[in-house]
Design a protein around this motif. Structure first.
Motif, PDB file in Angstrom:
ATOM      1  N   ALA A 173      52.192  33.070  37.681  1.00 36.49           N
ATOM      2  CA  ALA A 173      50.750  32.619  37.091  1.00 36.49           C
ATOM      3  C   ALA A 173      49.730  32.670  38.367  1.00 36.49           C
ATOM      4  CB  ALA A 173      50.892  31.237  36.793  1.00 36.49           C
ATOM      5  N   ASP A 174      50.533  32.274  39.668  1.00 33.45           N
ATOM      6  CA  ASP A 174      49.426  32.618  40.665  1.00 33.45           C
ATOM      7  C   ASP A 174      49.160  33.886  40.957  1.00 33.45           C
ATOM      8  OD1 ASP A 174      50.258  30.125  41.640  1.00 33.45           O
ATOM      9  OD2 ASP A 174      51.955  30.534  43.055  1.00 33.45           O
ATOM     10  N   ILE A 175      49.873  34.975  40.941  1.00 26.99           N
ATOM     11  CA  ILE A 175      49.444  36.418  40.828  1.00 26.99           C
ATOM     12  C   ILE A 175      48.492  36.809  39.815  1.00 26.99           C
ATOM     13  CG2 ILE A 175      50.481  38.724  40.742  1.00 26.99           C
ATOM     14  CD1 ILE A 175      52.773  37.674  41.872  1.00 26.99           C
ATOM     15  N   ARG A 176      48.829  36.242  38.798  1.00 24.28           N
ATOM     16  CA  ARG A 176      47.886  36.785  37.635  1.00 24.28           C
ATOM     17  C   ARG A 176      46.532  36.211  37.942  1.00 24.28           C
ATOM     18  NH1 ARG A 176      52.175  36.399  33.663  1.00 24.28           N
ATOM     19  NH2 ARG A 176      51.922  34.096  33.776  1.00 24.28           N
ATOM     20  N   ASP A 177      46.478  34.910  38.473  1.00 22.94           N
ATOM     21  CA  ASP A 177      44.959  34.338  38.830  1.00 22.94           C
ATOM     22  C   ASP A 177      44.458  34.709  40.076  1.00 22.94           C
ATOM     23  OD1 ASP A 177      45.444  33.295  36.328  1.00 22.94           O
ATOM     24  OD2 ASP A 177      46.241  31.096  36.897  1.00 22.94           O
ATOM     25  N   GLY A 178      45.140  35.629  40.768  1.00 22.43           N
ATOM     26  CA  GLY A 178      44.698  35.792  41.878  1.00 22.43           C
ATOM     27  C   GLY A 178      44.837  35.042  43.004  1.00 22.43           C
ATOM     28  N   GLU A 234      57.516  40.758  46.457  1.00 23.48           N
ATOM     29  CA  GLU A 234      57.557  40.541  47.918  1.00 23.48           C
ATOM     30  C   GLU A 234      56.822  41.456  48.830  1.00 23.48           C
ATOM     31  OE1 GLU A 234      61.346  40.344  49.834  1.00 23.48           O
ATOM     32  OE2 GLU A 234      60.704  39.504  51.546  1.00 23.48           O
ATOM     33  N   TYR A 235      57.191  42.666  48.541  1.00 26.47           N
ATOM     34  CA  TYR A 235      56.546  43.750  49.270  1.00 26.47           C
ATOM     35  C   TYR A 235      55.097  43.628  49.286  1.00 26.47           C
ATOM     36  CZ  TYR A 235      55.194  48.408  51.027  1.00 26.47           C
ATOM     37  OH  TYR A 235      54.578  49.243  51.780  1.00 26.47           O
ATOM     38  N   GLY A 236      54.563  43.549  48.080  1.00 21.35           N
ATOM     39  CA  GLY A 236      53.104  43.671  47.704  1.00 21.35           C
ATOM     40  C   GLY A 236      52.374  42.254  48.346  1.00 21.35           C
ATOM     41  N   LEU A 237      53.072  41.296  48.143  1.00 22.38           N
ATOM     42  CA  LEU A 237      52.356  39.792  48.800  1.00 22.38           C
ATOM     43  C   LEU A 237      52.247  39.877  50.501  1.00 22.38           C
ATOM     44  CD1 LEU A 237      54.048  37.271  46.503  1.00 22.38           C
ATOM     45  CD2 LEU A 237      51.856  37.918  46.546  1.00 22.38           C
ATOM     46  N   GLN A 241      48.726  43.952  49.044  1.00 22.57           N
ATOM     47  CA  GLN A 241      48.340  44.497  47.764  1.00 22.57           C
ATOM     48  C   GLN A 241      47.536  43.387  46.888  1.00 22.57           C
ATOM     49  OE1 GLN A 241      51.999  46.186  45.949  1.00 22.57           O
ATOM     50  NE2 GLN A 241      51.635  48.123  47.383  1.00 22.57           N
ATOM     51  N   THR A 242      46.905  44.205  45.991  1.00 25.25           N
ATOM     52  CA  THR A 242      46.046  42.997  45.231  1.00 25.25           C
ATOM     53  C   THR A 242      46.720  42.534  43.933  1.00 25.25           C
ATOM     54  OG1 THR A 242      45.259  44.744  43.629  1.00 25.25           O
ATOM     55  CG2 THR A 242      44.156  44.521  45.782  1.00 25.25           C
ATOM     56  N   ALA A 243      46.279  41.474  43.517  1.00 29.37           N
ATOM     57  CA  ALA A 243      46.690  40.750  42.320  1.00 29.37           C
ATOM     58  C   ALA A 243      46.967  41.486  41.309  1.00 29.37           C
ATOM     59  CB  ALA A 243      45.842  39.558  41.911  1.00 29.37           C
ATOM     60  N   THR A 244      45.741  42.454  41.079  1.00 32.13           N
ATOM     61  CA  THR A 244      45.875  43.574  40.005  1.00 32.13           C
ATOM     62  C   THR A 244      47.042  44.460  40.204  1.00 32.13           C
ATOM     63  OG1 THR A 244      43.372  43.557  40.067  1.00 32.13           O
ATOM     64  CG2 THR A 244      44.403  45.448  38.619  1.00 32.13           C
TER      65      THR A 244
END
Lengths: 391, 225
Positions: A173-178, A234-237, A241-244
């Protein structure tokens, strides 16, 4: 992980299933072994163990000759208790295998477990004399012994799954909501909930690769489409990297974690896995986490190790009834486990885990040493608790 | 400028530090032994001096620096005894114990069911760091023992310097060296942690490929390390 299982089984067989060269090696070796050539022992449904003449203590070699028309496994057991001194995996019909062993005085008997047949018992042979360092017998473990442990482990995992799903849901949810800062904070609890299950070497098969896989073996590394799960996120965060970009992976993780209950129910934790898992979690931590291979940016390798040690503790607790009468070093192993937990736990300061690379050399060597020693102390469990034909 | 480099220092140390080293080295390296040729005779680990110093150079060598992770003197003594026992066995060769089903196999099996000596020698050295308060050895520190200097031509990676215990394993073949190293790591249960490792090989002398029967620097192989 499949390769791993095979390797462990093969290694267990290697001790006994000697090559032809062994005999010459034996006769050429020094030592105080009593003289006398190797004793040829019949392996068959009938006359199992026949041929044991002139029994004596000390180092000696048996040539196990399968005279039957099917392959068979051979046990050398204590004639009174049935505890196993030695085990030889699958001697083919017409083939021989060398069994070299140091015998203390006692009452011995061979058992031949022939394919598609019952276990044939050889006569009792009394060995008299003196010896040093004779092999120690271990009461064999059967599938029936391990089933309750496997079920209890399954229950432990099942009970932890809702919590895991909840934490993964929060992360997604965190990621989806940016909310990527929140996602970086929520990533670790979710990941640790998974690590705590003790899923070493991909215990959950393909689901584990999808949920907790690394880039090893993937041609395009972190950009590979097969790189998914906790470490991909993890790599993206931790690499801007963006939420999208990360939302598809978050959704995929939620879906993969949701399959775990059916994976667990469908495959059941094989009893052999239970036997090898105890040391594999520690070994896995040593090989992948403490070398930094599992760190894709969060710097939480030590948190993973701590969670894996929790999983090991759970497994050891479940295995205790089986191990207590069979493994003299169990309490030493328990102390090593505590020591490892305490040394790793010391790197959690003020709610933050030290990054592996930031550890002083002494601390890092100490933790490596703890996990090496622990793996070595837990390794015999794989052999002791390997389910064997009930003799 | 009377500068000495690392290689020169080590050569001088080997000649000067080991009693009667120079002549013995020359004498013992003569003979038709080719690198890679397996000498079946074992080199005893025990003796008045350590092996691997005056013994002929072997084709394969590993130098490994370890740190002790033992927490006290008793554990250190335990590790040294384990090393002594294992190296004694490995240098002599023999058949590893069959431990039945009570444990994984006692040996990695790299060398087959029987461990061949293959000319294995092991040479151990303690670093000055051992003589501190961890093990109560501070007062036993040899007077001139100190961390290795940095020499003028050095370009050192600090991660690959120093250590508590330096082990030189040499044998006629690399598999024997690897087997011995694995055995030591396993039998010490994590109590020694490798800090760095450098492997060396001894090539056959060129152009002949055969070791000269008399000492001749033109035909001596170069040490590749």
């Amino acid at each position: 992980m499949v390769r791993r299982l095979i390797a462990v089984r093969a290694a267990t067989a290697v001790i006994c299933a000697g090559a032809i060269g062994l005999l010459s090696g034996c006769s050429g070796s020094s030592g105080s072994a009593a003289t006398g050539g190797p004793v040829r022992i019949t392996v068959a449904s009938e006359h199992c163990g026949a041929g044991w003449i002139d029994p004596r203590t000390g180092q000696q070699t048996f040539v196990l000759a399968n005279t039957d028309i099917v392959s068979g496994e051979v046990f050398l057991v204590d004639a009174g208790t049935g505890a196993v001194y030695a085990y030889v995996d699958d001697v083919a019909p017409g083939a021989t295998a060398n069994l070299r062993i140091n015998l203390a005085p006692g009452r011995y008997s061979f058992r031949c477990a022939m394919s598609d047949a019952g276990v044939a018992r050889g006569v009792t042979v009394v060995v008299n004399g003196v010896s040093r360092g004779g092999a120690r017998p271990v009461r064999s473990v059967t599938d029936n012994d391990l089933i309750p442990v496997a079920k209890a482990y399954q229950s432990y995992v099942s009970a932890a799954l809702p919590g895991l799903r909840g934490l993964v849901g929060v992360l997604a949810a965190d990621i989806r909501d940016g909310r990527l800062a929140a996602a970086r904070a929520d990533w670790l609890p979710a990941h640790l909930a998974y690590e705590r299950l003790g899923a070493a070497y991909g215990a959950f098969g393909d689901a584990d690769s999808a949920i907790n896989g690394l880039t090893a073996g993937l041609a395009y590394g972190v950009s590979d489409t097969h790189f998914t799960g906790f470490h991909r996120i993890e790599y993206g965060l931790w690499h801007g990297q963006t939420a999208t970009e990360l939302t598809p992976f978050a959704n995929r993780l939620v879906a993969d974690v949701a399959t775990l209950p059916s994976v667990l129910a469908g495959s059941s934790v094989a009893t052999l896995d239970i036997a090898i898992r105890s040391h594999e979690i520690a070994e896995n931590a040593l090989q992948f986490d403490l070398t930094g291979q599992t760190d894709y940016g969060s710097g939480t390798s030590l948190a993973s190790v701590a969670a894996e040690l929790d999983g090991t503790t759970e497994l050891m607790t479940l295995m205790r009834p089986i191990l207590a009468p069979r493994y003299p070093e169990l309490s030493t192993a328990g102390q090593a486990l505590q020591r490892a937990k305490s040394d790793v736990g010391a790197e959690l300061v003020g709610g933050r885990w030290a990054r592996l690379a930031a550890l002083p050399r002494e601390s890092r060597e100490r933790i490596d040493a703890d996990l090496s020693g622990l793996s070595a102390l837990l390794a015999p469990i794989a052999s002791i608790a390997e389910p064997r034909v009930d003799s | 400028v009377n500068e000495i480099d690392r290689r020169g220092f080590l050569r001088a140390a080997a000649v000067g530090g080991v009693v009667a080293g120079a002549s013995a080295i020359t004498a013992r390296t003569e003979g038709p032994v080719r690198p890679g040729h397996s000498d079946a005779s074992a080199t005893p680990f025990h003796g008045q001096h350590q092996s691997g110093i005056l013994t002929p150079r072997r084709a394969a060598t590993a130098l490994i620096a370890f740190d002790f992770t033992t927490r006290n003197r008793a554990e250190l003594i335990g590790v040294m005894k384990t090393l002594t026992g294992r190296l004694g066995f490995l240098a002599a060769g023999g058949v590893p114990h069959n431990v039945g089903i009570s444990s994984p196999p006692a040996d990695s099996g790299i060398l087959g069911p029987a461990v061949v000596p293959d000319g294995l020698t092991a040479t151990l050295a303690l670093g000055s760091s051992v003589f501190d308060d961890r093990f109560g050895l501070a007062e036993r520190k040899p007077m001139r023992l100190r961390p290795m200097d940095t020499f003028p031509n050095d370009n050192l990676d600090p991660a690959q310097c120093h250590g508590d215990l330096l082990v030189q394993l040499s044998a006629d073949h690399p598999d024997t060296v690897v087997h011995a190293l694995r055995d030591l790591s396993r039998s010490t249960g994590g109590a020694i942690q490798a800090r760095w490792r450098i492997d060396g090989t001894l090539s056959p002398p060129r152009p002949s490929g055969l070791r000269a029967t008399t000492s001749d620097s033109r035909t001596e192989p170069r040490t590749r390390m």
